[in-house]
Design a protein around this motif. Structure first.
Motif, mmCIF file in Angstrom:
data_model
loop_
_atom_site.group_PDB
_atom_site.id
_atom_site.type_symbol
_atom_site.label_atom_id
_atom_site.label_comp_id
_atom_site.label_asym_id
_atom_site.label_seq_id
_atom_site.Cartn_x
_atom_site.Cartn_y
_atom_site.Cartn_z
ATOM 1 N N GLY A 36 0.846 -1.195 0.000
ATOM 2 C CA GLY A 36 0.000 0.000 0.000
ATOM 3 C C GLY A 36 0.878 1.239 0.000
ATOM 4 O O GLY A 36 2.109 1.155 -0.086
ATOM 5 N N PHE A 37 0.242 2.373 0.072
ATOM 6 C CA PHE A 37 0.983 3.625 0.088
ATOM 7 C C PHE A 37 1.363 3.966 1.522
ATOM 8 O O PHE A 37 0.584 3.780 2.448
ATOM 9 C CB PHE A 37 0.135 4.763 -0.489
ATOM 10 C CG PHE A 37 -0.159 4.597 -1.953
ATOM 11 C CD1 PHE A 37 0.832 4.793 -2.894
ATOM 12 C CD2 PHE A 37 -1.432 4.245 -2.376
ATOM 13 C CE1 PHE A 37 0.571 4.634 -4.236
ATOM 14 C CE2 PHE A 37 -1.706 4.096 -3.715
ATOM 15 C CZ PHE A 37 -0.703 4.282 -4.656
ATOM 16 N N THR A 38 2.529 4.534 1.646
ATOM 17 C CA THR A 38 2.945 4.995 2.968
ATOM 18 C C THR A 38 2.345 6.374 3.212
ATOM 19 O O THR A 38 1.879 7.049 2.280
ATOM 20 C CB THR A 38 4.480 5.079 3.068
ATOM 21 O OG1 THR A 38 4.933 6.103 2.175
ATOM 22 C CG2 THR A 38 5.141 3.752 2.746
ATOM 23 N N LEU A 39 2.376 6.794 4.427
ATOM 24 C CA LEU A 39 1.839 8.103 4.790
ATOM 25 C C LEU A 39 2.599 9.213 4.066
ATOM 26 O O LEU A 39 2.012 10.182 3.601
ATOM 27 C CB LEU A 39 1.912 8.288 6.318
ATOM 28 C CG LEU A 39 1.317 9.585 6.854
ATOM 29 C CD1 LEU A 39 -0.149 9.697 6.472
ATOM 30 C CD2 LEU A 39 1.486 9.657 8.349
ATOM 31 N N ILE A 40 3.865 9.068 3.924
ATOM 32 C CA ILE A 40 4.688 10.084 3.246
ATOM 33 C C ILE A 40 4.301 10.175 1.776
ATOM 34 O O ILE A 40 4.192 11.263 1.229
ATOM 35 C CB ILE A 40 6.186 9.728 3.399
ATOM 36 C CG1 ILE A 40 6.542 9.692 4.855
ATOM 37 C CG2 ILE A 40 7.035 10.634 2.550
ATOM 38 C CD1 ILE A 40 7.672 10.503 5.347
ATOM 39 N N GLU A 41 4.083 9.023 1.128
ATOM 40 C CA GLU A 41 3.686 9.031 -0.281
ATOM 41 C C GLU A 41 2.327 9.727 -0.454
ATOM 42 O O GLU A 41 2.135 10.514 -1.386
ATOM 43 C CB GLU A 41 3.615 7.608 -0.828
ATOM 44 C CG GLU A 41 4.986 6.958 -0.960
ATOM 45 C CD GLU A 41 4.903 5.474 -1.293
ATOM 46 O OE1 GLU A 41 5.821 4.989 -1.997
ATOM 47 O OE2 GLU A 41 3.940 4.805 -0.857
ATOM 48 N N LEU A 42 1.408 9.470 0.449
ATOM 49 C CA LEU A 42 0.092 10.102 0.369
ATOM 50 C C LEU A 42 0.193 11.616 0.572
ATOM 51 O O LEU A 42 -0.459 12.396 -0.124
ATOM 52 C CB LEU A 42 -0.855 9.501 1.401
ATOM 53 C CG LEU A 42 -1.332 8.074 1.102
ATOM 54 C CD1 LEU A 42 -2.133 7.529 2.278
ATOM 55 C CD2 LEU A 42 -2.144 8.048 -0.162
ATOM 56 N N ILE A 43 1.022 12.046 1.502
ATOM 57 C CA ILE A 43 1.200 13.479 1.745
ATOM 58 C C ILE A 43 1.814 14.152 0.528
ATOM 59 O O ILE A 43 1.403 15.243 0.130
ATOM 60 C CB ILE A 43 2.039 13.712 3.015
ATOM 61 C CG1 ILE A 43 1.220 13.313 4.248
ATOM 62 C CG2 ILE A 43 2.506 15.164 3.120
ATOM 63 C CD1 ILE A 43 1.979 13.344 5.548
ATOM 64 N N ILE A 44 2.782 13.507 -0.094
ATOM 65 C CA ILE A 44 3.416 14.073 -1.300
ATOM 66 C C ILE A 44 2.387 14.231 -2.420
ATOM 67 O O ILE A 44 2.327 15.267 -3.090
ATOM 68 C CB ILE A 44 4.615 13.203 -1.738
ATOM 69 C CG1 ILE A 44 5.763 13.361 -0.732
ATOM 70 C CG2 ILE A 44 5.077 13.592 -3.134
ATOM 71 C CD1 ILE A 44 6.928 12.420 -0.958
ATOM 72 N N VAL A 45 1.538 13.243 -2.605
ATOM 73 C CA VAL A 45 0.504 13.315 -3.647
ATOM 74 C C VAL A 45 -0.465 14.453 -3.343
ATOM 75 O O VAL A 45 -0.841 15.224 -4.232
ATOM 76 C CB VAL A 45 -0.233 11.960 -3.784
ATOM 77 C CG1 VAL A 45 -1.488 12.100 -4.622
ATOM 78 C CG2 VAL A 45 0.697 10.914 -4.368
ATOM 79 N N ILE A 46 -0.876 14.602 -2.095
ATOM 80 C CA ILE A 46 -1.804 15.673 -1.709
ATOM 81 C C ILE A 46 -1.166 17.040 -1.934
ATOM 82 O O ILE A 46 -1.807 17.965 -2.443
ATOM 83 C CB ILE A 46 -2.254 15.491 -0.245
ATOM 84 C CG1 ILE A 46 -3.168 14.265 -0.143
ATOM 85 C CG2 ILE A 46 -2.961 16.736 0.271
ATOM 86 C CD1 ILE A 46 -3.491 13.840 1.269
ATOM 87 N N VAL A 47 0.116 17.177 -1.613
ATOM 88 C CA VAL A 47 0.821 18.444 -1.835
ATOM 89 C C VAL A 47 0.892 18.753 -3.325
ATOM 90 O O VAL A 47 0.640 19.891 -3.753
ATOM 91 C CB VAL A 47 2.232 18.410 -1.194
ATOM 92 C CG1 VAL A 47 3.073 19.588 -1.666
ATOM 93 C CG2 VAL A 47 2.114 18.407 0.323
ATOM 94 N N ILE A 48 1.201 17.766 -4.145
ATOM 95 C CA ILE A 48 1.282 17.970 -5.599
ATOM 96 C C ILE A 48 -0.088 18.376 -6.155
ATOM 97 O O ILE A 48 -0.193 19.306 -6.958
ATOM 98 C CB ILE A 48 1.826 16.708 -6.309
ATOM 99 C CG1 ILE A 48 3.310 16.538 -5.962
ATOM 100 C CG2 ILE A 48 1.624 16.789 -7.813
ATOM 101 C CD1 ILE A 48 3.915 15.233 -6.434
ATOM 102 N N LEU A 49 -1.154 17.711 -5.730
ATOM 103 C CA LEU A 49 -2.498 18.066 -6.181
ATOM 104 C C LEU A 49 -2.875 19.481 -5.738
ATOM 105 O O LEU A 49 -3.505 20.231 -6.492
ATOM 106 C CB LEU A 49 -3.525 17.054 -5.669
ATOM 107 C CG LEU A 49 -3.471 15.663 -6.315
ATOM 108 C CD1 LEU A 49 -4.442 14.713 -5.617
ATOM 109 C CD2 LEU A 49 -3.763 15.746 -7.796
ATOM 110 N N GLY A 50 -2.490 19.862 -4.536
ATOM 111 C CA GLY A 50 -2.747 21.210 -4.052
ATOM 112 C C GLY A 50 -2.041 22.258 -4.889
ATOM 113 O O GLY A 50 -2.615 23.290 -5.236
ATOM 114 N N LEU A 51 -0.778 21.988 -5.241
ATOM 115 C CA LEU A 51 -0.024 22.922 -6.085
ATOM 116 C C LEU A 51 -0.659 23.041 -7.470
ATOM 117 O O LEU A 51 -0.757 24.140 -8.033
ATOM 118 C CB LEU A 51 1.435 22.477 -6.197
ATOM 119 C CG LEU A 51 2.284 22.655 -4.933
ATOM 120 C CD1 LEU A 51 3.659 22.018 -5.108
ATOM 121 C CD2 LEU A 51 2.426 24.132 -4.610
ATOM 122 N N LEU A 52 -1.081 21.929 -8.017
ATOM 123 C CA LEU A 52 -1.743 21.956 -9.329
ATOM 124 C C LEU A 52 -3.036 22.772 -9.262
ATOM 125 O O LEU A 52 -3.347 23.534 -10.176
ATOM 126 C CB LEU A 52 -2.036 20.541 -9.816
ATOM 127 C CG LEU A 52 -0.822 19.741 -10.299
ATOM 128 C CD1 LEU A 52 -1.216 18.306 -10.623
ATOM 129 C CD2 LEU A 52 -0.201 20.414 -11.517
#
Length: 175
Positions: A5-21
């Protein structure tokens, strides 16, 4: 058996990238809406100018300087003043500005809600209007849905009622 599964860090990175977009894309979308409104108003102003020139030609052919110009065999006529379309909504522009649907008369202080565009005539001035009217009531204004004239996002036609060629244009500072 090991679960992947995804780690917490990977999920946070994805959320940050989506926020920037989202931060980058939202202003571009808003600019598209503004550009769209301006394009519609510029096309409307061009249509008003062309229509006024066609009515002027009919007025010359029919030798009408002030009064009604017959537009068709069905009896539709519009008012002209000094040979140019008068700045009267219900007596002229509502019949001749064909954008695929009738633009209803709307109070100058109202939010446009009836259609994609609203119109009013016989105005002396408007917020942000770039010309001096000297009290003449030859001003036609058309603005988009969801806005008021006070938002300064409209197309205009102005018959100065002195025999000079009417002015058409747009005010877009509030679009």
């Amino acid at each position: 058996m090991k679960k992947h599964g995804f780690t917490l860090i990977e999920l946070i990175i994805v959320i940050v990238i989506l926020g920037l977009l989202a931060v980058v894309a939202a202003p571009k979308f808003l600019n598209l809406q503004q550009a769209s409104r301006i394009s519609v108003l510029e096309a409307t102003a061009a249509s008003m100018k062309t229509t006024a020139e066609q009515v002027r030609a009919k007025a010359l052919v029919q030798d009408v300087k002030n009064g009604n110009v017959q537009l068709d065999e069905l009896g539709i006529s519009v008012l002209v003043y000094n040979g140019y379309v008068e700045g009267y909504w219900n007596g002229a522009w509502r019949y001749i500005l064909n954008i695929g649907k009738e633009i209803p008369f709307t109070s100058a202080s109202a939010v446009c809600t009836a259609n994609s565009l609203c119109g009013v005539g016989r105005q002396q001035t408007a917020p942000g209007f770039p010309l001096t009217t000297n009290g003449a009531q030859g001003l036609i204004l058309i603005w988009p849905n969801g806005l008021r004239l006070s938002d300064q996002c409209y197309a205009y036609y102005y018959n100065q009622e002195d025999g000079t060629t009417p002015n058409t244009g747009v005010v877009t500072s509030g679009c």
